[in-house]
Design an enzyme around this catalytic site. Sequence first.
Site, short mmCIF file in Angstrom:
data_model
loop_
_atom_site.label_atom_id
_atom_site.label_comp_id
_atom_site.label_asym_id
_atom_site.label_seq_id
_atom_site.Cartn_x
_atom_site.Cartn_y
_atom_site.Cartn_z
N HIS A 146 1.12 -1.27 0.53
CA HIS A 146 0.15 0.12 -0.36
C HIS A 146 0.75 1.46 -0.16
O HIS A 146 0.55 2.12 -0.34
CB HIS A 146 -1.31 -0.44 0.99
CG HIS A 146 -1.73 1.57 1.14
ND1 HIS A 146 -2.41 1.31 1.32
CD2 HIS A 146 -1.56 2.07 2.15
CE1 HIS A 146 -3.75 2.34 1.26
NE2 HIS A 146 -2.32 2.82 1.88
N GLU A 147 2.25 0.90 1.30
CA GLU A 147 2.90 2.09 0.91
C GLU A 147 3.83 2.42 0.31
O GLU A 147 4.02 3.65 -0.38
CB GLU A 147 3.43 2.29 2.27
CG GLU A 147 2.58 2.35 3.70
CD GLU A 147 1.93 3.78 3.35
OE1 GLU A 147 1.98 4.38 2.87
OE2 GLU A 147 0.87 2.99 4.56
N HIS A 150 1.51 4.33 -2.63
CA HIS A 150 1.61 5.08 -2.88
C HIS A 150 2.95 6.78 -3.64
O HIS A 150 2.25 7.88 -3.74
CB HIS A 150 1.06 6.11 -1.08
CG HIS A 150 -0.28 6.33 -0.66
ND1 HIS A 150 -0.63 6.67 -1.38
CD2 HIS A 150 -0.30 5.60 0.49
CE1 HIS A 150 -2.06 6.53 -0.07
NE2 HIS A 150 -1.69 5.53 0.62
N GLU A 223 -6.37 6.64 -1.12
CA GLU A 223 -6.32 5.94 -0.16
C GLU A 223 -6.58 4.86 -1.44
O GLU A 223 -5.95 2.84 -0.94
CB GLU A 223 -6.96 5.22 1.19
CG GLU A 223 -6.07 6.85 1.86
CD GLU A 223 -4.68 6.22 2.16
OE1 GLU A 223 -4.32 4.65 2.60
OE2 GLU A 223 -3.48 7.18 2.18
#
Length: 295
Positions: A146-147, A150, A223
Amino acid sequence: MKRIALFLMTNLAVIVVLSITLRLLGVDRYITSQGLNIQALLVFSVVVGFTGSFISLLMSKPMAKWSTGARVIDPNAPADHREAWLVDTVHQLADRAGIGRPEVAIYEGEPNAFATGAFKNDSLVAVSTGLLHSMTEEEVMAVLGHEVAHIANGDMVTLTLIQGVVNTFVVFFARVVGYFIDRVVLKNEKGGGLGYFATVIVCEIVFGILASIIVAWFSRQREFRADAGAAHLLGSREPMIRALARLGGVPAGELPKTFEASGITGGGAIAALFATHPPIPVRIQALQQAGGGRG
């Protein structure tokens, strides 16, 4: 959320300092004897608005390290097996995403993680000790995905550009309203009186709060994209669903009816407007409905 709040506060502080500095240097010559020079004011607003957001972006990585007390792991000398696995996992995910390998850090705190940095090839991924202790390796890998997503999506740069645009409007309209109050309401023919400055300060606060709704909306959308990005990097959406469920303490299956009905909990519609992250149940639902990956 702490990282985004820090970015916004730094941005606001920079805007205030820039405004005062430009005023003292006499650069803000948009109020003339003929009235308000809209073109000069617009240039002034763009300079202040975008400079503030870009300085915040460039400061984001060191500020994040400082604010969380994150300790960067030396990839050539990790302290233990856990740190070695963490660095190796982040680097593998970065390679899959086609970005430079980020710095990897650990900080003390409740389960959470963040990614930051001004450039895709010079970024930072940090995880808390609470997250490492409370999740399985697969779940931690999903959070790391997820990071990394980003970073790969360029979210910090896009957030900076959006912040710069809204900053410009805040600075511009605060001074237009201040000029109107000073000249029309208070009848100050000289311009730039006490009423003007007081109005500008109040308007910057009010408009800044309203502008933060726009920034928060974008943050919520990114997100969802990062969740989907993690599913893509891992080849399955299930690890991310399980990781979100662990973070939120909600079942990974069917959503509770209360979440389906409102979509927001713990504060109602007003709080939802300013939330930088969607509710975890809504994020889980989005992943389940997307059907991405092999999960």
